[in-house]
Structures are given as C-alpha cells and as structure tokens.
Design an enzyme around this catalytic site. Structure first.
Site, short mmCIF file in Angstrom:
data_model
loop_
_atom_site.label_atom_id
_atom_site.label_comp_id
_atom_site.label_asym_id
_atom_site.label_seq_id
_atom_site.Cartn_x
_atom_site.Cartn_y
_atom_site.Cartn_z
N GLU A 124 12.13 -51.61 15.03
CA GLU A 124 13.01 -51.99 14.25
C GLU A 124 13.26 -53.67 14.09
O GLU A 124 13.96 -53.81 13.88
CB GLU A 124 13.67 -51.19 14.44
N GLU A 130 10.33 -41.96 16.52
CA GLU A 130 11.39 -41.13 15.54
C GLU A 130 11.43 -39.99 15.77
O GLU A 130 12.35 -38.70 16.38
CB GLU A 130 11.91 -42.24 15.16
#
Length: 247
Positions: free
Chosen positions: A108, A128
């Site tokens: 990210e 995730e």
C-alpha cells in the site's frame, strides 16, 4: 535501537530508507511517525522523494504484533491510511524502489507513490484477508485504479502475489532493473523529473489528482499561474533560440 527511517538529504531530492531489516522493514508505529516527520519536511521544502527498503526487502507489511493489538478506535484513526494518503499528496513526485517483498502495508505504501521501479526479486501483494482484515490503507481502491478491477480482485480477494514481470506487464512497476542498479535507477528518474520546471511539475501533479468535476477550471488556474512565471519565459526563450540556431 536504530532509527526506523534513514533520511538522506540532497538539493532536489530526498532518499527515505525504511530501516528495520531484522523484521523485513515491517511498518510499525515508530516508522509511521518517522515518515510523517519526513512528509512535513517535504511539504515545507518540496523535493522528489525516493523510498527504498534496507536489506533486500521493501516492506513486508505492517507490524503484525502491533496490528494484532489494535482495535476499533485504532482502525478509525487511520494510522496507516492517513500516512499513505499524505505521501500520495506530497507536492513533488514520489518513487517507490521495490526489491523483494512489498506486501500488505508495504504494498500500500508503494501504491501511494507516483512511480514504482522494481527488481526481478520484487513480490507485491495484499494477504490481509488471510489475517482476518482488509487491505484498509488504500489498496482496496488504489490498486483497482492502477491495474484494473480483474487483477486487483485476484490480489485482494484471492491472495495472488505478483512477481516482477507480472507487475511490470500490469504497469504496476514502471521498470524492472537489477538490484545493484535499483537506487541508481531511482536517481535517474529523479534527474528526469528535475530537468522539468519545478512549479510546473508540482501543479501538474495537483491537476492530475484533482477530481473529474474540477476540470477544466483547475487546469486553467494552474496554467494562469505558470504563464506568469519567469521560469516559463526563460525556458521558452531558450527553446526558441535553440530552434533558431538549428535552422
């Protein structure tokens, strides 16, 4: 304890080196705070930023030990998402130099940058959901904008990890170079950016990031500012003189 972020200052650029090699540069709260400090300096004195990891890894994700202890209030505080958004909004371009793993929060962070250059060892993904959470610091919407919805869903919903060539083919990486050339490749890109008019680069980045309904007004305002600068006059005069010499 060593600093989690090493900052190397240059006249027109800054190298930000993620420095927790013992945990593959996992992004903990101390690194978040250090990156916020670096953002403050770059907002005050705009320069190109090169982000690179130590020890052959960009960043293997957020610090899971800290993440496990976070609750609802920490999620709503947007600890990582607010940082990555701030990085994305820096006045001058940012370049992620990706060697090895860029996973979870590390991915990210790379997505938030304007450019990404990788090595053949680069591996980019968002695991995730396998840890019971979402990629909540920008991947859920930035990755779709970068590579398209079908591939983004494979990464975000099915745990696909992209190797360097797959990321290059999807234009997630702008280039792939050997590891010993990675930092130099970042500097070469910074050199190309530095050859442009600095204010024109800053305003172009702002216009690129503006929402669709802000155009064409923001374009016209940015151009109006630039039309009045001495840099524009000098650069156009030099261009015309070079053309005259060649004719």
């Amino acid at each position: 304890m060593s600093a989690p972020l090493l900052v190397e200052e240059h006249d027109d650029r800054v190298v930000l080196r993620l420095h927790r090699p013992e945990v593959r540069n996992a992004i903990d709260r101390a690194m978040v705070d250090a990156l916020h400090d670096a953002c403050g300096a770059l907002e005050a004195t705009p320069r190109v930023a090169l982000l690179i990891g130590s020890g052959g890894t960009f960043a293997a994700g957020a610090d899971i030990a800290q993440l496990r202890e976070r609750g609802r209030e920490e999620a709503l505080a947007g600890i990582n998402s607010s940082l990555f958004d701030r990085i994305h909004r820096l006045p001058m371009p940012t370049v992620a130099l990706v060697d090895g793993y860029a996973l979870g929060g590390g991915a990210e962070l790379a997505y938030a940058c304007d450019f990404r250059i990788g090595t053949p060892a680069a591996r980019i993904g968002n695991p995730e959901p396998g840890l019971g959470i979402i990629a909540g610091a920008g991947a859920a919407w930035r990755l779709k904008e970068l590579v398209g919805e079908p591939l983004a869903k494979e990464v975000l919903l099915a745990g696909r990890v992209l190797d360097a060539q797959e990321a290059r083919a999807a234009h997630l990486l702008g280039d792939v170079v050997e590891a010993d050339d990675l930092e130099a490749a970042g500097h070469r890109l910074a050199d190309r950016i530095g050859a442009q008019a600095p204010l024109a680069v800053r305003l172009t980045k702002s216009v690129l990031d503006a929402p669709r309904d802000a155009h064409p007004l923001v374009d016209d305002i940015a151009q109006a500012v630039l039309f009045e600068t001495q840099d524009k006059i000098d650069r156009m005069t030099a261009f015309l003189e070079r053309r005259k010499e060649r004719s």
